[in-house]
Scaffold this active site. Structure first.
Site, mmCIF file in Angstrom:
data_model
loop_
_atom_site.group_PDB
_atom_site.id
_atom_site.type_symbol
_atom_site.label_atom_id
_atom_site.label_comp_id
_atom_site.label_asym_id
_atom_site.label_seq_id
_atom_site.Cartn_x
_atom_site.Cartn_y
_atom_site.Cartn_z
ATOM 1 N N CYS A 112 -30.125 -34.260 -15.631
ATOM 2 C CA CYS A 112 -30.097 -35.610 -15.061
ATOM 3 C C CYS A 112 -31.481 -36.260 -15.144
ATOM 4 O O CYS A 112 -31.918 -36.624 -16.235
ATOM 5 C CB CYS A 112 -29.553 -35.571 -13.639
ATOM 6 S SG CYS A 112 -29.046 -37.202 -13.031
ATOM 7 N N HIS A 149 -24.449 -32.852 -14.548
ATOM 8 C CA HIS A 149 -24.875 -31.720 -13.706
ATOM 9 C C HIS A 149 -23.980 -30.512 -13.977
ATOM 10 O O HIS A 149 -22.984 -30.299 -13.278
ATOM 11 C CB HIS A 149 -24.779 -32.111 -12.229
ATOM 12 C CG HIS A 149 -25.809 -33.084 -11.777
ATOM 13 N ND1 HIS A 149 -27.011 -32.710 -11.208
ATOM 14 C CD2 HIS A 149 -25.834 -34.443 -11.824
ATOM 15 C CE1 HIS A 149 -27.716 -33.790 -10.914
ATOM 16 N NE2 HIS A 149 -27.020 -34.855 -11.279
ATOM 17 N N GLU A 170 -24.367 -27.490 -13.294
ATOM 18 C CA GLU A 170 -24.391 -26.457 -12.248
ATOM 19 C C GLU A 170 -23.185 -26.545 -11.324
ATOM 20 O O GLU A 170 -22.794 -25.539 -10.711
ATOM 21 C CB GLU A 170 -25.682 -26.556 -11.426
ATOM 22 C CG GLU A 170 -25.877 -27.828 -10.636
ATOM 23 C CD GLU A 170 -26.610 -28.920 -11.386
ATOM 24 O OE1 GLU A 170 -27.104 -29.860 -10.738
ATOM 25 O OE2 GLU A 170 -26.692 -28.828 -12.636
#
Length: 612
Positions: A423, A550, A552
């Site tokens: 990001c 993102h 994750e």
């Protein structure tokens, strides 16, 4: 004739009982006492995990008593990271635990707040739904809470679309907090509405152990349970958080003063790995108790999912070979600010059989200004960065520390250290390249310098600067790979596109794309319209990757996120070997001699590490 009739009656009653089970939701409420942050989220996730291992479909709801509509405008220092869901919901980080443990996909309505409930009730009142009645906390707010829970519990969270059979509900905060009173009252009524056999309460409490005496103290738990019972809820299981295993005498004392059997007092002591918590609950008979208490039709057989959890826990404990990653951010004083990032790194490190060593670096300490004011911190920060095997710059907002992040990215690019920018990390990598390779000295994001002559990162057209909450580009979006030689494309399994979750207001300026590509910084992933730059990769570098999304948020213990997996492989010097072998890990890579694994014959592909 009589025998046939009896047999048909029995068959019909059996079928009816089966149908009634499928139609009846089982609710497990997890409350907490003594202190907040005691581990209710992990315990709720672990309870769900052991029930899912029995073949049940499990969903989860997190209740946060604060008045905010959602977690989107929180500082990470307030409640940790903001977790983003597929539908763009900005929610509490505990929903991330639920998704990782249970491997499910939740939506924003799985996070219930006081703000959402009051907003819903006030909207109904404005529409005239209450027909002129006085709108009160009881019954209108409490009814709204119960209706929300019952409606959300039925929403499928599994890929196969199956309706959940069990709903685990975590009530944030501690019993006795003034803001959680309407929720406690709602569940006091709820237990009678859904009947006792369909509702149970797990209370998580702290057993302090003062260093002066070393004695485990039960009084805080006794007081907490007494307060909960005074509010109309009686715990079925008391889960005691403690440093060391509970002594038998302590367990008996809690049993006696809290009106439960000793078998209903569960010890949840500190363990070496979170993977051990579901195993800890399983070993103390939590599944057996819940099956009996809630009349769950579960067969007590060997469960493959728990076997995999045990293998993960054992492997995690045996790892000796370390791999260090520098996490360069602005919220490094609280690890929960990067909870999903840390978990994604752990999942990937475990996949290549390395013990993760995260070096937390406050990006502001890498800046020249710190050298003048606090030279010791400056040199310590740079020493951490230079000793790391890989560099990660995660997302964030605000100008503080951005120049330090750019310094770290520049160092990783020039030293050919593995780098992943997420990001804001990707946006700053573009800024760094523009400044130091293209020669645009004032290149910046309009977020930090609106007057820059080279705005390489700009705000998106749909961004509404007048309102903060829920105005970003949020949720699951598709990214199309535009290069067949992309490293990240190969790590994803050589797919044409991926769907990942986003949370940003600014984007790389698409008009300047050609300037970067001529110098070797390629935009290998774009959105479906080809207007937004989603993935960058640098030529002649072992691993220099940036992603606008993102990744994750979708990493799982047995399915690590490909961008993070690539970073760890590159940091361990195994990326090229992995790609050459068709994105497969050899047993030598997955079970190193230093890990002392007792089962080297197990194919790691069963855990889905390489087949991403």
């Amino acid at each position: 004739m009589i025998n046939i009739t009896c047999r048909s009656i029995l068959v019909r009653s059996f079928l009816c009982s089966c149908r009634s089970f499928h139609a009846t939701m089982k609710y497990i409420l997890v409350t907490g006492g003594v202190i907040s942050g005691i581990g209710k989220g992990i315990i709720a996730s672990s309870v769900g995990t052991i029930l899912k291992s029995c073949g049940l479909h499990v969903t989860a709801i997190k209740i946060d008593p604060y008045i905010n509509i959602d977690a989107g405008t929180f500082s990470p220092y307030e409640h940790g990271e903001v977790f983003v869901l597929d539908d763009g919901g900005e929610v509490d980080l505990d929903l991330g635990n639920y998704e990782r443990f249970l491997d499910i996909r939740l939506i924003k309505d799985n996070n219930l707040t006081t703000g959402k409930i009051y907003q819903s009730v006030i909207n109904k009142e404005r529409r005239g739904d209450y027909l002129g009645k006085t709108v009160q906390v009881v019954p209108h707010i409490t009814d709204a809470i119960q209706e929300w829970v019952m409606k959300q519990a039925k929403i499928s969270v599994d890929d196969d679309g199956s309706e959940p059979q069990v709903c685990v509900i975590e009530l944030g905060g501690t019993v006795g907090d003034i803001e959680s009173m309407p929720f406690i009252e709602a569940f006091r009524q709820f237990q009678f509405k859904v009947k006792r056999e369909n509702f149970c309460n797990i209370h998580v409490s702290l057993i302090p152990q003062p260093s002066t005496t070393g004695e485990q103290k039960t009084k805080p738990t006794q007081n907490s349970v007494r307060e909960l019972r005074g509010l109309g809820l009686s715990p079925d299981l008391i889960m005691c958080r403690c440093v060391t295993p509970l002594e038998t005498s302590v367990k008996e004392k809690i049993s006696m003063f809290c009106h439960v059997e000793p078998t209903q007092v569960i010890c949840v002591h500190d363990v070496s790995s979170l993977y051990r918590v579901p195993l800890l609950l399983e070993d103390q008979g939590v599944v057996n108790y819940l099956c009996e208490r809630l009349d769950l039709p579960v067969k007590m057989r060997a469960r493959k999912l728990l076997t995999k959890w045990k293998e993960l826990a054992d492997r995690s404990d045996r790892l000796l070979e370390k791999i260090s990653i520098a996490l360069v951010g602005k919220y490094t004083k609280l690890s929960d600010s990067y909870a999903s990032v840390i978990k994604a790194l752990e999942h990937s490190a475990l996949a290549i059989n390395h013990k993760l060593d995260i070096k937390y670096i406050d990006s502001a300490e890498l800046e020249a200004a710190t050298l003048q004011t606090e030279p010791v911190k400056y040199h310590e920060a740079w020493q951490k960065l230079c000793s790391a095997q890989g560099v990660l710059v995660p997302g964030g907002f605000g100008v503080r520390g951005t120049e330090g992040k750019i310094q770290a990215i520049s160092w990783a690019r020039k030293q050919k250290k593995p780098f992943l920018g997420v990001c804001l990390g990707m946006q700053l990598a573009v800024c760094e390249f523009a400044r130091n390779v293209l020669g645009w000295e004032d290149a910046n994001s309009t977020e930090f310098n609106p007057e820059s002559k080279h705005p390489v990162v700009i705000d998106m057209p749909e961004h509404n600067p007048g309102q903060m909450g829920g105005t970003m580009r949020l949720g699951k979006r598709r990214t199309i790979f535009t290069s067949s030689t992309s490293v990240l494309k190969k790590l994803y399994g050589d797919v044409e596109c991926v769907e990942e979750r986003h949370r940003h207001r600014f984007e790389v300026n698409p008009e300047l794309k050609d300037h970067f590509e001529k110098k070797g910084l390629h935009f290998v992933g774009q959105d479906v319209e080809g207007e937004r730059m989603e993935v960058i990769e640098l030529d002649d570098h072992c691993y220099f990757v940036g992603v606008q999304y993102h990744p994750e948020f979708t990493s799982r213990p047995m399915k690590p996120s490909p961008p993070y997996f690539g970073l760890l492989l590159a940091a361990a010097g195994k990326l090229q070997s992995y790609l050459t072998k068709g994105c497969r890990l050899s047993p030598r890579d997955t079970y190193s001699d230093q890990s002392e694994s007792s089962s080297p014959e197990v194919d790691i592909s069963e855990l889905k590490f390489p087949s991403l």
